[in-house]
Design a protein around this motif. Structure first.
Motif, PDB file in Angstrom:
ATOM      1  N   UNK A 212       2.965 -10.283   0.748  1.00 45.33           N
ATOM      2  CA  UNK A 212       3.883 -10.184   1.884  1.00 45.33           C
ATOM      3  C   UNK A 212       5.334 -10.232   1.421  1.00 45.33           C
ATOM      4  N   UNK A 213       5.617 -11.083   0.447  1.00 41.79           N
ATOM      5  CA  UNK A 213       6.987 -11.207  -0.068  1.00 41.79           C
ATOM      6  C   UNK A 213       7.475  -9.894  -0.695  1.00 41.79           C
ATOM      7  N   UNK A 214       6.564  -9.150  -1.340  1.00 48.46           N
ATOM      8  CA  UNK A 214       6.965  -7.948  -2.065  1.00 48.46           C
ATOM      9  C   UNK A 214       6.825  -6.669  -1.249  1.00 48.46           C
ATOM     10  N   UNK A 215       6.296  -6.763  -0.036  1.00 53.20           N
ATOM     11  CA  UNK A 215       6.070  -5.568   0.772  1.00 53.20           C
ATOM     12  C   UNK A 215       7.374  -5.030   1.330  1.00 53.20           C
ATOM     13  N   UNK A 216       7.382  -3.735   1.593  1.00 56.57           N
ATOM     14  CA  UNK A 216       8.582  -3.085   2.129  1.00 56.57           C
ATOM     15  C   UNK A 216       8.681  -3.225   3.641  1.00 56.57           C
ATOM     16  N   UNK A 217       7.719  -3.916   4.235  1.00 50.34           N
ATOM     17  CA  UNK A 217       7.704  -4.121   5.684  1.00 50.34           C
ATOM     18  C   UNK A 217       6.465  -4.901   6.063  1.00 50.34           C
ATOM     19  N   UNK A 218       6.240  -5.125   7.344  1.00 49.82           N
ATOM     20  CA  UNK A 218       5.023  -5.817   7.775  1.00 49.82           C
ATOM     21  C   UNK A 218       3.776  -5.075   7.296  1.00 49.82           C
ATOM     22  N   UNK A 219       2.727  -5.815   6.960  1.00 47.89           N
ATOM     23  CA  UNK A 219       1.473  -5.208   6.531  1.00 47.89           C
ATOM     24  C   UNK A 219       0.377  -5.555   7.543  1.00 47.89           C
ATOM     25  N   UNK A 220      -0.656  -4.742   7.593  1.00 48.57           N
ATOM     26  CA  UNK A 220      -1.713  -4.995   8.569  1.00 48.57           C
ATOM     27  C   UNK A 220      -2.493  -6.254   8.189  1.00 48.57           C
TER      28      UNK A 220
END
Length: 424
Positions: A212-220
Protein backbone atom coordinates in the motif's frame (compact mmCIF):
# COMPACT_ATOMS: atom_id res chain seq x y z
CA UNK A 1 -14.25 -43.72 43.56
CA UNK A 2 -17.57 -41.98 43.25
CA UNK A 3 -17.29 -38.27 42.51
CA UNK A 4 -19.86 -36.18 44.42
CA UNK A 5 -22.36 -34.49 42.13
CA UNK A 6 -21.34 -31.11 43.56
CA UNK A 7 -17.85 -31.61 42.10
CA UNK A 8 -18.99 -32.58 38.63
CA UNK A 9 -18.55 -29.64 36.29
CA UNK A 10 -21.00 -29.30 33.43
CA UNK A 11 -19.68 -26.36 31.41
CA UNK A 12 -20.94 -25.33 28.03
CA UNK A 13 -24.06 -24.46 26.16
CA UNK A 14 -27.01 -26.77 26.72
CA UNK A 15 -28.11 -27.69 23.23
CA UNK A 16 -30.75 -29.80 21.50
CA UNK A 17 -30.26 -31.17 17.98
CA UNK A 18 -33.01 -32.22 15.59
CA UNK A 19 -31.86 -33.83 12.33
CA UNK A 20 -34.08 -34.12 9.25
CA UNK A 21 -32.05 -37.04 7.85
CA UNK A 22 -33.79 -37.28 4.46
CA UNK A 23 -33.38 -33.57 3.73
CA UNK A 24 -29.72 -33.32 4.74
CA UNK A 25 -28.59 -36.60 3.17
CA UNK A 26 -30.20 -35.88 -0.21
CA UNK A 27 -28.82 -32.33 -0.18
CA UNK A 28 -25.28 -33.53 0.56
CA UNK A 29 -25.52 -36.14 -2.19
CA UNK A 30 -25.85 -33.29 -4.70
CA UNK A 31 -22.96 -31.33 -3.19
CA UNK A 32 -20.45 -33.96 -2.05
CA UNK A 33 -21.32 -37.71 -2.03
CA UNK A 34 -18.31 -38.47 0.19
CA UNK A 35 -19.58 -35.99 2.79
CA UNK A 36 -23.05 -37.52 2.56
CA UNK A 37 -21.58 -40.94 3.38
CA UNK A 38 -19.78 -39.59 6.45
CA UNK A 39 -22.95 -37.79 7.55
CA UNK A 40 -24.99 -40.98 7.35
CA UNK A 41 -22.46 -43.45 8.73
CA UNK A 42 -20.42 -41.47 11.26
CA UNK A 43 -22.69 -38.98 13.06
CA UNK A 44 -20.44 -39.08 16.13
CA UNK A 45 -17.60 -37.48 14.18
CA UNK A 46 -19.41 -34.32 13.09
CA UNK A 47 -21.52 -33.92 16.24
CA UNK A 48 -18.27 -33.92 18.22
CA UNK A 49 -16.93 -31.22 15.89
CA UNK A 50 -20.03 -29.11 16.50
CA UNK A 51 -19.87 -29.77 20.24
CA UNK A 52 -16.34 -28.35 20.30
CA UNK A 53 -17.21 -25.46 18.00
CA UNK A 54 -18.95 -23.13 20.42
CA UNK A 55 -15.78 -21.21 21.18
CA UNK A 56 -12.61 -21.48 23.21
CA UNK A 57 -14.36 -20.72 26.51
CA UNK A 58 -17.41 -22.88 25.92
CA UNK A 59 -18.58 -26.03 24.25
CA UNK A 60 -21.94 -27.51 23.42
CA UNK A 61 -23.56 -30.26 25.46
CA UNK A 62 -26.16 -31.91 23.27
CA UNK A 63 -28.66 -32.95 25.92
CA UNK A 64 -31.08 -34.05 23.20
CA UNK A 65 -30.16 -35.69 19.91
CA UNK A 66 -33.06 -36.66 17.68
CA UNK A 67 -32.83 -38.04 14.15
CA UNK A 68 -35.93 -38.30 11.94
CA UNK A 69 -35.65 -40.63 8.96
CA UNK A 70 -37.77 -42.62 6.52
CA UNK A 71 -37.28 -46.28 7.56
CA UNK A 72 -38.36 -47.59 4.17
CA UNK A 73 -35.45 -45.90 2.39
CA UNK A 74 -32.80 -45.29 5.04
CA UNK A 75 -33.25 -48.04 7.63
CA UNK A 76 -29.67 -49.32 7.06
CA UNK A 77 -28.31 -46.14 8.65
CA UNK A 78 -30.30 -46.48 11.87
CA UNK A 79 -27.61 -48.47 13.70
CA UNK A 80 -24.97 -45.76 13.13
CA UNK A 81 -27.20 -43.14 14.73
CA UNK A 82 -28.32 -45.18 17.70
CA UNK A 83 -24.69 -46.05 18.43
CA UNK A 84 -23.87 -42.31 18.33
CA UNK A 85 -26.42 -41.64 21.07
CA UNK A 86 -29.26 -40.39 18.89
CA UNK A 87 -32.91 -41.16 19.43
CA UNK A 88 -34.09 -42.28 15.98
CA UNK A 89 -37.71 -41.52 15.10
CA UNK A 90 -39.20 -43.41 12.15
CA UNK A 91 -41.05 -41.11 9.75
CA UNK A 92 -42.46 -43.22 6.91
CA UNK A 93 -44.14 -41.71 3.86
CA UNK A 94 -47.78 -40.92 4.55
CA UNK A 95 -48.90 -39.78 1.10
CA UNK A 96 -48.67 -41.02 -2.47
CA UNK A 97 -46.29 -38.17 -3.23
CA UNK A 98 -43.83 -39.52 -0.66
CA UNK A 99 -44.24 -36.77 1.93
CA UNK A 100 -43.10 -38.13 5.29
CA UNK A 101 -44.16 -37.21 8.81
CA UNK A 102 -40.75 -35.72 9.67
CA UNK A 103 -41.92 -32.10 9.81
CA UNK A 104 -44.76 -32.61 12.27
CA UNK A 105 -42.81 -35.02 14.48
CA UNK A 106 -39.79 -32.72 14.63
CA UNK A 107 -41.89 -29.64 15.42
CA UNK A 108 -43.89 -31.39 18.16
CA UNK A 109 -40.75 -32.75 19.81
CA UNK A 110 -38.97 -29.40 19.59
CA UNK A 111 -41.91 -27.54 21.15
CA UNK A 112 -42.05 -30.10 23.97
CA UNK A 113 -38.37 -29.45 24.67
CA UNK A 114 -38.84 -25.68 24.50
CA UNK A 115 -41.61 -25.79 27.10
CA UNK A 116 -39.95 -28.53 29.17
CA UNK A 117 -38.27 -28.21 32.57
CA UNK A 118 -34.68 -28.21 31.20
CA UNK A 119 -33.57 -24.82 29.95
CA UNK A 120 -32.06 -25.39 26.51
CA UNK A 121 -29.75 -22.55 25.43
CA UNK A 122 -29.45 -23.49 21.76
CA UNK A 123 -31.61 -25.35 19.26
CA UNK A 124 -29.82 -26.87 16.26
CA UNK A 125 -32.01 -27.79 13.27
CA UNK A 126 -30.30 -29.80 10.56
CA UNK A 127 -32.51 -29.16 7.54
CA UNK A 128 -32.82 -26.68 4.68
CA UNK A 129 -36.61 -27.07 4.71
CA UNK A 130 -38.17 -23.61 4.96
CA UNK A 131 -41.23 -25.17 6.64
CA UNK A 132 -39.28 -24.82 9.89
CA UNK A 133 -39.15 -21.02 9.66
CA UNK A 134 -42.05 -20.63 12.09
CA UNK A 135 -40.36 -23.02 14.53
CA UNK A 136 -37.16 -20.95 14.44
CA UNK A 137 -39.31 -17.87 15.11
CA UNK A 138 -40.66 -19.55 18.26
CA UNK A 139 -37.13 -20.26 19.47
CA UNK A 140 -36.11 -16.65 18.95
CA UNK A 141 -39.21 -15.37 20.74
CA UNK A 142 -38.19 -17.52 23.70
CA UNK A 143 -34.68 -15.97 23.61
CA UNK A 144 -32.91 -19.14 22.51
CA UNK A 145 -29.88 -19.37 20.21
CA UNK A 146 -30.82 -20.97 16.90
CA UNK A 147 -28.45 -22.71 14.49
CA UNK A 148 -29.45 -24.14 11.11
CA UNK A 149 -27.33 -26.77 9.36
CA UNK A 150 -28.24 -26.61 5.67
CA UNK A 151 -27.25 -29.04 2.94
CA UNK A 152 -29.12 -27.26 0.17
CA UNK A 153 -30.50 -23.88 -0.89
CA UNK A 154 -31.92 -21.97 2.07
CA UNK A 155 -34.94 -19.66 1.84
CA UNK A 156 -33.96 -16.14 2.89
CA UNK A 157 -36.58 -15.76 5.62
CA UNK A 158 -35.34 -19.04 7.12
CA UNK A 159 -31.72 -17.88 6.92
CA UNK A 160 -32.39 -14.46 8.45
CA UNK A 161 -34.46 -15.90 11.30
CA UNK A 162 -31.60 -18.09 12.54
CA UNK A 163 -28.65 -16.82 14.59
CA UNK A 164 -26.20 -19.04 12.72
CA UNK A 165 -26.34 -20.91 9.41
CA UNK A 166 -23.82 -23.62 8.57
CA UNK A 167 -23.84 -23.62 4.76
CA UNK A 168 -23.71 -26.81 2.68
CA UNK A 169 -20.07 -26.43 1.65
CA UNK A 170 -18.97 -25.63 5.21
CA UNK A 171 -20.87 -28.61 6.59
CA UNK A 172 -19.28 -30.80 3.92
CA UNK A 173 -15.89 -29.47 5.05
CA UNK A 174 -16.67 -30.49 8.63
CA UNK A 175 -17.70 -33.95 7.45
CA UNK A 176 -14.64 -34.54 5.29
CA UNK A 177 -12.21 -33.04 7.79
CA UNK A 178 -11.14 -30.10 5.62
CA UNK A 179 -12.33 -27.30 7.90
CA UNK A 180 -8.87 -25.75 7.83
CA UNK A 181 -9.45 -24.83 4.20
CA UNK A 182 -13.13 -24.04 4.41
CA UNK A 183 -12.80 -20.37 5.18
CA UNK A 184 -14.05 -18.36 8.11
CA UNK A 185 -17.15 -19.20 10.03
CA UNK A 186 -17.31 -22.96 9.45
CA UNK A 187 -18.35 -23.62 13.04
CA UNK A 188 -20.76 -21.12 14.57
CA UNK A 189 -19.66 -19.77 17.90
CA UNK A 190 -21.67 -18.61 20.86
CA UNK A 191 -21.98 -14.84 20.94
CA UNK A 192 -20.00 -13.03 23.60
CA UNK A 193 -18.04 -16.08 24.74
CA UNK A 194 -14.85 -15.71 22.69
CA UNK A 195 -12.43 -12.95 23.73
CA UNK A 196 -10.98 -10.90 20.89
CA UNK A 197 -7.41 -11.93 20.12
CA UNK A 198 -4.56 -9.49 20.35
CA UNK A 199 -3.63 -7.76 17.09
CA UNK A 200 -1.24 -9.75 14.92
CA UNK A 201 1.33 -7.97 12.82
CA UNK A 202 3.42 -10.59 11.12
CA UNK A 203 4.61 -11.20 7.58
CA UNK A 204 1.18 -10.49 6.06
CA UNK A 205 0.91 -7.11 7.77
CA UNK A 206 4.37 -6.12 6.58
CA UNK A 207 3.62 -7.29 3.04
CA UNK A 208 0.32 -5.40 2.78
CA UNK A 209 1.74 -2.27 4.42
CA UNK A 210 4.67 -2.27 2.00
CA UNK A 211 2.34 -2.83 -0.97
CA UNK A 212 0.00 0.00 0.00
CA UNK A 213 2.84 2.39 0.83
CA UNK A 214 4.46 1.87 -2.59
CA UNK A 215 1.29 1.88 -4.71
CA UNK A 216 0.50 4.73 -7.07
CA UNK A 217 -3.05 4.88 -5.71
CA UNK A 218 -5.67 2.87 -3.83
CA UNK A 219 -5.56 -0.87 -4.53
CA UNK A 220 -8.44 -3.33 -4.55
CA UNK A 221 -9.16 -5.27 -1.38
CA UNK A 222 -8.88 -8.54 -3.30
CA UNK A 223 -5.30 -7.76 -4.35
CA UNK A 224 -4.33 -6.82 -0.79
CA UNK A 225 -6.03 -9.93 0.61
CA UNK A 226 -4.25 -12.13 -1.93
CA UNK A 227 -0.85 -10.73 -0.95
CA UNK A 228 -1.66 -11.18 2.76
CA UNK A 229 -2.74 -14.80 2.35
CA UNK A 230 0.33 -15.56 0.24
CA UNK A 231 2.55 -14.26 3.04
CA UNK A 232 0.52 -15.94 5.83
CA UNK A 233 -1.76 -18.75 4.59
CA UNK A 234 -3.00 -19.35 8.15
CA UNK A 235 -5.00 -16.12 7.95
CA UNK A 236 -7.52 -17.75 5.61
CA UNK A 237 -9.35 -19.42 8.51
CA UNK A 238 -10.58 -16.30 10.31
CA UNK A 239 -8.14 -13.49 9.51
CA UNK A 240 -6.14 -13.96 12.68
CA UNK A 241 -9.24 -14.03 14.84
CA UNK A 242 -10.70 -10.83 13.38
CA UNK A 243 -13.25 -12.68 11.27
CA UNK A 244 -13.23 -10.44 8.21
CA UNK A 245 -10.62 -8.87 5.98
CA UNK A 246 -11.83 -5.34 6.75
CA UNK A 247 -11.42 -5.88 10.51
CA UNK A 248 -7.93 -7.28 9.97
CA UNK A 249 -6.94 -4.23 7.89
CA UNK A 250 -8.36 -1.90 10.57
CA UNK A 251 -6.00 -3.27 13.24
CA UNK A 252 -2.92 -2.61 11.07
CA UNK A 253 -3.05 1.10 11.84
CA UNK A 254 -0.30 3.38 10.54
CA UNK A 255 -2.69 5.11 8.16
CA UNK A 256 -3.76 1.98 6.25
CA UNK A 257 -7.47 2.41 5.47
CA UNK A 258 -10.11 0.17 3.91
CA UNK A 259 -13.58 0.72 2.47
CA UNK A 260 -15.90 -1.96 1.03
CA UNK A 261 -17.41 0.62 -1.31
CA UNK A 262 -17.35 1.26 -4.15
CA UNK A 263 -17.15 -2.42 -5.14
CA UNK A 264 -14.97 -4.44 -5.05
CA UNK A 265 -13.53 -2.63 -1.98
CA UNK A 266 -10.32 -0.59 -1.69
CA UNK A 267 -7.23 -0.24 0.53
CA UNK A 268 -5.14 2.91 0.56
CA UNK A 269 -2.46 4.90 2.36
CA UNK A 270 -4.31 7.65 4.24
CA UNK A 271 -1.12 9.71 4.38
CA UNK A 272 -1.23 10.17 0.61
CA UNK A 273 -4.84 9.49 -0.42
CA UNK A 274 -8.40 9.85 0.80
CA UNK A 275 -11.80 8.37 -0.06
CA UNK A 276 -12.10 11.06 -2.74
CA UNK A 277 -9.32 9.26 -4.61
CA UNK A 278 -11.20 5.96 -4.79
CA UNK A 279 -12.20 4.95 -8.34
CA UNK A 280 -15.81 5.37 -9.26
CA UNK A 281 -17.81 2.35 -10.31
CA UNK A 282 -17.15 1.72 -13.98
CA UNK A 283 -20.62 0.35 -14.51
CA UNK A 284 -23.79 1.93 -13.12
CA UNK A 285 -25.99 -0.57 -11.34
CA UNK A 286 -29.52 -1.02 -12.68
CA UNK A 287 -32.66 -1.09 -10.54
CA UNK A 288 -32.96 -4.84 -11.15
CA UNK A 289 -29.41 -5.51 -9.93
CA UNK A 290 -29.92 -3.36 -6.85
CA UNK A 291 -33.21 -5.10 -6.07
CA UNK A 292 -31.78 -8.61 -6.43
CA UNK A 293 -28.59 -7.99 -4.44
CA UNK A 294 -30.44 -6.26 -1.60
CA UNK A 295 -33.16 -8.88 -1.19
CA UNK A 296 -31.08 -12.01 -1.86
CA UNK A 297 -27.53 -13.18 -1.20
CA UNK A 298 -26.53 -12.97 -4.87
CA UNK A 299 -23.19 -11.11 -4.84
CA UNK A 300 -23.20 -7.55 -6.12
CA UNK A 301 -20.79 -8.14 -8.98
CA UNK A 302 -20.75 -6.20 -12.20
CA UNK A 303 -21.49 -7.83 -15.54
CA UNK A 304 -17.75 -7.79 -16.31
CA UNK A 305 -16.93 -9.47 -13.01
CA UNK A 306 -19.48 -12.24 -13.55
CA UNK A 307 -18.07 -12.83 -17.03
CA UNK A 308 -14.54 -13.06 -15.64
CA UNK A 309 -15.65 -15.57 -12.99
CA UNK A 310 -17.05 -17.88 -15.70
CA UNK A 311 -14.01 -17.47 -17.94
CA UNK A 312 -11.61 -18.10 -15.04
CA UNK A 313 -13.64 -21.09 -13.88
CA UNK A 314 -13.51 -22.68 -17.33
CA UNK A 315 -9.73 -22.23 -17.40
CA UNK A 316 -9.19 -23.68 -13.93
CA UNK A 317 -11.49 -26.66 -14.54
CA UNK A 318 -9.73 -27.49 -17.81
CA UNK A 319 -6.22 -27.29 -16.33
CA UNK A 320 -6.71 -29.58 -13.33
CA UNK A 321 -10.14 -30.07 -11.72
CA UNK A 322 -9.46 -29.13 -8.06
CA UNK A 323 -11.55 -29.81 -4.99
CA UNK A 324 -14.12 -27.29 -3.82
CA UNK A 325 -11.86 -25.17 -1.63
CA UNK A 326 -8.99 -25.15 -4.13
CA UNK A 327 -11.39 -24.19 -6.92
CA UNK A 328 -12.65 -21.16 -5.00
CA UNK A 329 -9.14 -19.94 -4.33
CA UNK A 330 -7.84 -20.65 -7.85
CA UNK A 331 -10.75 -18.85 -9.53
CA UNK A 332 -10.39 -15.87 -7.21
CA UNK A 333 -6.66 -15.63 -7.94
CA UNK A 334 -7.23 -15.99 -11.71
CA UNK A 335 -9.78 -13.15 -11.63
CA UNK A 336 -7.36 -10.91 -9.73
CA UNK A 337 -4.57 -11.65 -12.22
CA UNK A 338 -6.94 -10.83 -15.09
CA UNK A 339 -7.62 -7.40 -13.63
CA UNK A 340 -11.17 -8.11 -12.41
CA UNK A 341 -10.84 -8.55 -8.66
CA UNK A 342 -13.65 -10.66 -7.16
CA UNK A 343 -13.85 -11.61 -3.51
CA UNK A 344 -13.48 -15.23 -2.47
CA UNK A 345 -16.90 -15.10 -0.80
CA UNK A 346 -18.53 -14.05 -4.08
CA UNK A 347 -16.73 -16.81 -6.02
CA UNK A 348 -17.76 -19.34 -3.38
CA UNK A 349 -21.42 -18.31 -3.66
CA UNK A 350 -21.36 -18.73 -7.44
CA UNK A 351 -19.68 -22.12 -7.12
CA UNK A 352 -22.32 -23.22 -4.62
CA UNK A 353 -25.09 -22.39 -7.08
CA UNK A 354 -23.27 -24.19 -9.90
CA UNK A 355 -22.75 -27.22 -7.66
CA UNK A 356 -26.48 -27.51 -7.05
CA UNK A 357 -26.97 -27.33 -10.83
CA UNK A 358 -24.41 -30.11 -11.49
CA UNK A 359 -22.60 -27.71 -13.83
CA UNK A 360 -19.01 -28.07 -12.56
CA UNK A 361 -17.40 -30.52 -14.98
CA UNK A 362 -14.12 -30.66 -16.90
CA UNK A 363 -16.08 -30.00 -20.11
CA UNK A 364 -17.81 -26.91 -18.74
CA UNK A 365 -17.46 -23.75 -20.81
CA UNK A 366 -17.89 -20.15 -19.74
CA UNK A 367 -21.20 -20.15 -21.62
CA UNK A 368 -22.56 -23.32 -19.98
CA UNK A 369 -21.51 -22.03 -16.55
CA UNK A 370 -23.17 -18.68 -17.24
CA UNK A 371 -26.40 -20.40 -18.30
CA UNK A 372 -26.48 -22.65 -15.23
CA UNK A 373 -25.71 -19.73 -12.90
CA UNK A 374 -28.38 -17.56 -14.52
CA UNK A 375 -31.00 -20.28 -14.00
CA UNK A 376 -29.88 -20.49 -10.37
CA UNK A 377 -30.27 -16.73 -9.90
CA UNK A 378 -33.78 -16.89 -11.37
CA UNK A 379 -34.66 -19.66 -8.90
CA UNK A 380 -33.20 -17.64 -6.01
CA UNK A 381 -35.36 -14.69 -7.04
CA UNK A 382 -38.42 -16.93 -7.21
CA UNK A 383 -37.82 -18.19 -3.67
CA UNK A 384 -37.42 -14.59 -2.51
CA UNK A 385 -40.81 -13.78 -4.12
CA UNK A 386 -39.29 -11.21 -6.46
CA UNK A 387 -41.46 -10.42 -9.46
CA UNK A 388 -40.17 -8.94 -12.72
CA UNK A 389 -41.76 -8.13 -16.05
CA UNK A 390 -40.35 -9.52 -19.31
CA UNK A 391 -37.93 -6.66 -19.90
CA UNK A 392 -36.61 -6.90 -16.34
CA UNK A 393 -36.15 -10.67 -16.65
CA UNK A 394 -34.14 -10.09 -19.83
CA UNK A 395 -32.02 -7.52 -18.00
CA UNK A 396 -31.54 -9.91 -15.08
CA UNK A 397 -30.31 -12.68 -17.40
CA UNK A 398 -27.96 -10.37 -19.25
CA UNK A 399 -26.39 -9.19 -15.97
CA UNK A 400 -26.17 -12.57 -14.18
CA UNK A 401 -24.63 -14.25 -17.23
CA UNK A 402 -21.92 -11.62 -17.44
CA UNK A 403 -23.27 -10.51 -20.80
CA UNK A 404 -22.66 -13.95 -22.31
CA UNK A 405 -26.42 -14.34 -22.80
CA UNK A 406 -27.65 -11.76 -25.26
CA UNK A 407 -30.32 -9.36 -24.09
CA UNK A 408 -33.61 -11.25 -24.03
CA UNK A 409 -32.06 -14.71 -24.49
CA UNK A 410 -33.23 -17.52 -22.23
CA UNK A 411 -30.56 -19.76 -20.61
CA UNK A 412 -30.50 -23.25 -22.07
CA UNK A 413 -30.99 -26.28 -19.88
CA UNK A 414 -28.36 -28.67 -21.18
CA UNK A 415 -29.05 -31.53 -18.75
CA UNK A 416 -31.30 -32.35 -15.76
CA UNK A 417 -30.32 -30.50 -12.63
CA UNK A 418 -30.24 -31.85 -9.11
CA UNK A 419 -31.18 -28.54 -7.58
CA UNK A 420 -33.48 -29.00 -4.60
CA UNK A 421 -35.67 -26.05 -3.82
CA UNK A 422 -35.52 -24.77 -0.27
CA UNK A 423 -39.30 -24.98 -0.28
CA UNK A 424 -39.34 -28.74 -1.00
Amino acid sequence: MIVPSSQIQRPGIRAAMFVDFDNVYSGLQAVDPAAAKVFAEDPKQWTSALADGAGRDASRRFLIRNCYLNPVIYSKYRVYWTRAGFRVIDCPSLTQRGKSSTDINLVLDAMDVLSGPVGIDEFVIASADADFTSLIARFRAADRITTVIAAGPVAFAYREMADHVVEANDFAAILTGSTADAGAGVLPRAEGRVPAPAPRKGAAAKEVTSLVRSSAGPITGAVAAHRALTAEPSLKTDWGGHGKFGAWIAQLGNGIEYSPTPPPGWVWDARRFSEADLPQEAEARSAVEEHVTRVTDVPALSRAQFRQVFVSMETVLRQHPPNRNELTRAVRDHCVAAGHAVSRAAVNFVIQGLTYANALTEEATAMSLAEAWTRNVEEVCRLALLEFDESEVAELRHWASGGLLKQGAKPKRTKPEATASAED
